[in-house]
Write a protein that holds these residues in place. Structure first.
Motif, PDB file in Angstrom:
ATOM      1  N   GLU A   1       6.136  78.462  49.197  1.00 17.72           N
ATOM      2  CA  GLU A   1       7.153  77.439  48.962  1.00 17.72           C
ATOM      3  C   GLU A   1       7.679  77.479  47.530  1.00 17.72           C
ATOM      4  O   GLU A   1       8.881  77.308  47.291  1.00 17.72           O
ATOM      5  CB  GLU A   1       6.588  76.052  49.277  1.00 17.72           C
ATOM      6  N   ASP A   2       6.797  77.709  46.562  1.00 19.39           N
ATOM      7  CA  ASP A   2       7.217  77.755  45.156  1.00 19.39           C
ATOM      8  C   ASP A   2       8.214  78.886  44.907  1.00 19.39           C
ATOM      9  O   ASP A   2       9.175  78.712  44.156  1.00 19.39           O
ATOM     10  CB  ASP A   2       6.012  77.925  44.225  1.00 19.39           C
ATOM     11  N   VAL A   3       7.986  80.023  45.525  1.00 14.46           N
ATOM     12  CA  VAL A   3       8.892  81.163  45.361  1.00 14.46           C
ATOM     13  C   VAL A   3      10.249  80.837  45.997  1.00 14.46           C
ATOM     14  O   VAL A   3      11.299  81.088  45.401  1.00 14.46           O
ATOM     15  CB  VAL A   3       8.294  82.451  45.965  1.00 14.46           C
ATOM     16  N   ARG A   4      10.224  80.263  47.198  1.00 16.78           N
ATOM     17  CA  ARG A   4      11.482  79.887  47.865  1.00 16.78           C
ATOM     18  C   ARG A   4      12.270  78.901  47.002  1.00 16.78           C
ATOM     19  O   ARG A   4      13.478  79.052  46.810  1.00 16.78           O
ATOM     20  CB  ARG A   4      11.223  79.283  49.244  1.00 16.78           C
ATOM     21  N   PHE A   5      11.588  77.884  46.479  1.00 14.62           N
ATOM     22  CA  PHE A   5      12.252  76.872  45.661  1.00 14.62           C
ATOM     23  C   PHE A   5      12.845  77.505  44.398  1.00 14.62           C
ATOM     24  O   PHE A   5      13.999  77.260  44.041  1.00 14.62           O
ATOM     25  CB  PHE A   5      11.271  75.757  45.298  1.00 14.62           C
ATOM     26  N   LEU A   6      12.058  78.311  43.709  1.00 19.19           N
ATOM     27  CA  LEU A   6      12.494  78.943  42.474  1.00 19.19           C
ATOM     28  C   LEU A   6      13.714  79.837  42.714  1.00 19.19           C
ATOM     29  O   LEU A   6      14.718  79.742  42.000  1.00 19.19           O
ATOM     30  CB  LEU A   6      11.357  79.766  41.866  1.00 19.19           C
ATOM     31  N   LEU A   7      13.643  80.673  43.745  1.00 14.73           N
ATOM     32  CA  LEU A   7      14.758  81.573  44.020  1.00 14.73           C
ATOM     33  C   LEU A   7      15.992  80.799  44.480  1.00 14.73           C
ATOM     34  O   LEU A   7      17.121  81.176  44.157  1.00 14.73           O
ATOM     35  CB  LEU A   7      14.359  82.626  45.046  1.00 14.73           C
ATOM     36  N   SER A   8      15.785  79.732  45.206  1.00 18.49           N
ATOM     37  CA  SER A   8      16.898  78.904  45.631  1.00 18.49           C
ATOM     38  C   SER A   8      17.647  78.352  44.420  1.00 18.49           C
ATOM     39  O   SER A   8      18.882  78.372  44.364  1.00 18.49           O
ATOM     40  CB  SER A   8      16.389  77.759  46.513  1.00 18.49           C
ATOM     41  N   ARG A   9      16.894  77.868  43.447  1.00 18.31           N
ATOM     42  CA  ARG A   9      17.513  77.322  42.224  1.00 18.31           C
ATOM     43  C   ARG A   9      18.204  78.424  41.411  1.00 18.31           C
ATOM     44  O   ARG A   9      19.339  78.253  40.971  1.00 18.31           O
ATOM     45  CB  ARG A   9      16.452  76.633  41.352  1.00 18.31           C
ATOM     46  N   LEU A  10      17.517  79.542  41.209  1.00 18.78           N
ATOM     47  CA  LEU A  10      18.084  80.632  40.411  1.00 18.78           C
ATOM     48  C   LEU A  10      19.370  81.175  41.032  1.00 18.78           C
ATOM     49  O   LEU A  10      20.380  81.337  40.351  1.00 18.78           O
ATOM     50  CB  LEU A  10      17.081  81.782  40.273  1.00 18.78           C
ATOM     51  N   LEU A  11      19.320  81.457  42.314  1.00 21.77           N
ATOM     52  CA  LEU A  11      20.479  82.040  42.992  1.00 21.77           C
ATOM     53  C   LEU A  11      21.614  81.027  43.120  1.00 21.77           C
ATOM     54  O   LEU A  11      22.788  81.382  42.980  1.00 21.77           O
ATOM     55  CB  LEU A  11      20.069  82.577  44.357  1.00 21.77           C
ATOM     56  N   GLY A  12      21.258  79.785  43.376  1.00 22.39           N
ATOM     57  CA  GLY A  12      22.271  78.735  43.442  1.00 22.39           C
ATOM     58  C   GLY A  12      22.965  78.535  42.108  1.00 22.39           C
ATOM     59  O   GLY A  12      24.184  78.324  42.053  1.00 22.39           O
TER      60      GLY A  12
ATOM     61  N   ALA B   1      43.069  78.912  46.083  1.00 23.87           N
ATOM     62  CA  ALA B   1      42.701  79.711  47.250  1.00 23.87           C
ATOM     63  C   ALA B   1      41.224  79.500  47.542  1.00 23.87           C
ATOM     64  O   ALA B   1      40.402  79.396  46.634  1.00 23.87           O
ATOM     65  CB  ALA B   1      42.978  81.188  46.983  1.00 23.87           C
ATOM     66  N   PHE B   2      40.912  79.429  48.810  1.00 27.36           N
ATOM     67  CA  PHE B   2      39.520  79.249  49.208  1.00 27.36           C
ATOM     68  C   PHE B   2      38.795  80.588  49.087  1.00 27.36           C
ATOM     69  O   PHE B   2      39.220  81.584  49.652  1.00 27.36           O
ATOM     70  CB  PHE B   2      39.430  78.751  50.653  1.00 27.36           C
ATOM     71  N   VAL B   3      37.749  80.601  48.323  1.00 29.85           N
ATOM     72  CA  VAL B   3      36.935  81.798  48.156  1.00 29.85           C
ATOM     73  C   VAL B   3      35.557  81.512  48.734  1.00 29.85           C
ATOM     74  O   VAL B   3      34.883  80.581  48.299  1.00 29.85           O
ATOM     75  CB  VAL B   3      36.809  82.204  46.663  1.00 29.85           C
ATOM     76  N   GLU B   4      35.179  82.309  49.708  1.00 30.79           N
ATOM     77  CA  GLU B   4      33.878  82.105  50.335  1.00 30.79           C
ATOM     78  C   GLU B   4      32.779  82.654  49.436  1.00 30.79           C
ATOM     79  O   GLU B   4      32.867  83.782  48.947  1.00 30.79           O
ATOM     80  CB  GLU B   4      33.839  82.822  51.690  1.00 30.79           C
ATOM     81  N   ARG B   5      31.761  81.820  49.204  1.00 29.29           N
ATOM     82  CA  ARG B   5      30.644  82.264  48.375  1.00 29.29           C
ATOM     83  C   ARG B   5      29.788  83.238  49.167  1.00 29.29           C
ATOM     84  O   ARG B   5      29.611  83.086  50.369  1.00 29.29           O
ATOM     85  CB  ARG B   5      29.769  81.080  47.966  1.00 29.29           C
ATOM     86  N   GLN B   6      29.246  84.214  48.474  1.00 25.51           N
ATOM     87  CA  GLN B   6      28.310  85.122  49.127  1.00 25.51           C
ATOM     88  C   GLN B   6      27.013  84.373  49.365  1.00 25.51           C
ATOM     89  O   GLN B   6      26.624  83.507  48.585  1.00 25.51           O
ATOM     90  CB  GLN B   6      28.081  86.359  48.260  1.00 25.51           C
ATOM     91  N   SER B   7      26.339  84.732  50.455  1.00 22.35           N
ATOM     92  CA  SER B   7      25.112  84.014  50.788  1.00 22.35           C
ATOM     93  C   SER B   7      23.902  84.936  50.738  1.00 22.35           C
ATOM     94  O   SER B   7      23.994  86.126  51.024  1.00 22.35           O
ATOM     95  CB  SER B   7      25.227  83.356  52.163  1.00 22.35           C
ATOM     96  N   VAL B   8      22.790  84.323  50.367  1.00 22.52           N
ATOM     97  CA  VAL B   8      21.521  85.035  50.250  1.00 22.52           C
ATOM     98  C   VAL B   8      20.469  84.259  51.041  1.00 22.52           C
ATOM     99  O   VAL B   8      20.367  83.040  50.921  1.00 22.52           O
ATOM    100  CB  VAL B   8      21.078  85.154  48.765  1.00 22.52           C
ATOM    101  N   LEU B   9      19.706  84.975  51.837  1.00 19.33           N
ATOM    102  CA  LEU B   9      18.581  84.402  52.570  1.00 19.33           C
ATOM    103  C   LEU B   9      17.302  84.795  51.845  1.00 19.33           C
ATOM    104  O   LEU B   9      17.092  85.975  51.555  1.00 19.33           O
ATOM    105  CB  LEU B   9      18.548  84.928  54.006  1.00 19.33           C
ATOM    106  N   VAL B  10      16.469  83.814  51.538  1.00 16.55           N
ATOM    107  CA  VAL B  10      15.176  84.072  50.911  1.00 16.55           C
ATOM    108  C   VAL B  10      14.098  83.833  51.962  1.00 16.55           C
ATOM    109  O   VAL B  10      13.954  82.722  52.466  1.00 16.55           O
ATOM    110  CB  VAL B  10      14.940  83.142  49.692  1.00 16.55           C
ATOM    111  N   ALA B  11      13.367  84.885  52.311  1.00 15.69           N
ATOM    112  CA  ALA B  11      12.288  84.785  53.295  1.00 15.69           C
ATOM    113  C   ALA B  11      10.964  85.056  52.602  1.00 15.69           C
ATOM    114  O   ALA B  11      10.653  86.194  52.250  1.00 15.69           O
ATOM    115  CB  ALA B  11      12.508  85.782  54.438  1.00 15.69           C
TER     116      ALA B  11
END
Length: 144
Positions: A18-29, A4-14
């Motif tokens: 740049e370092d914070v965006r990159f870090l959170l992108s990796r952690l959350l991903g 079954a297709f399960v949609e992943r929940q999405s998170v927007l980091v604002a």
């Protein structure tokens, strides 16, 4: 047998860092979220409309439209995401103002990775339960 297709929940980091965006992108991903990024408030609002994230991690101090401005605009948004404020401002006045403005949580920088992830997971889990309960109540007949 098909999965079954399960949609992943999405998170927007604002965040303007740049370092914070990159870090959170990796952690959350790494824990399974679909992650979208914005470097300022205006881009965050555009991403909200384009991607409809379930949750947004929002920095308060950004150039141009700051986090306070984003929160103000979200007041009239038809389907705003859950907001977690992530900021270096740890004073009680900012905390109280953020919660009054609609933020669900407030995390100060520097932050502990596991605490931020637990906050995100808890808010998304409780939001899903609240939506499910709301839907179940609506299906039940009204009492006389």
């Amino acid at each position: 047998m098909t999965a079954a297709f399960v949609e992943r929940q999405s998170v927007l980091v604002a965040d303007d860092e740049e370092d914070v965006r990159f870090l959170l992108s990796r952690l959350l991903g790494d824990v399974g979220y679909e992650v979208h990024l914005a470097q300022d408030g205006l881009e965050a609002l555009e991403r909200i409309d384009a991607t409809k994230p379930d949750l947004m991690i929002l920095d308060l101090m950004m150039p141009g439209l700051d986090g306070w401005g984003v929160l103000k605009r979200l007041e009239t948004h038809p389907s705003p995401p859950i907001v977690v404020l992530l900021t270096a401002r740890g004073d009680p006045e900012s905390f109280a103002r953020g919660i009054r403005a609609g933020a669900a949580a407030y995390v100060t920088k520097p932050f502990r990775f596991h605490e931020l992830i637990a906050t995100v997971q808890g808010l998304l889990a409780s939001d899903g339960k609240a939506r499910a309960m709301h839907g179940e109540r609506r299906r039940e007949p009204r009492r006389p």
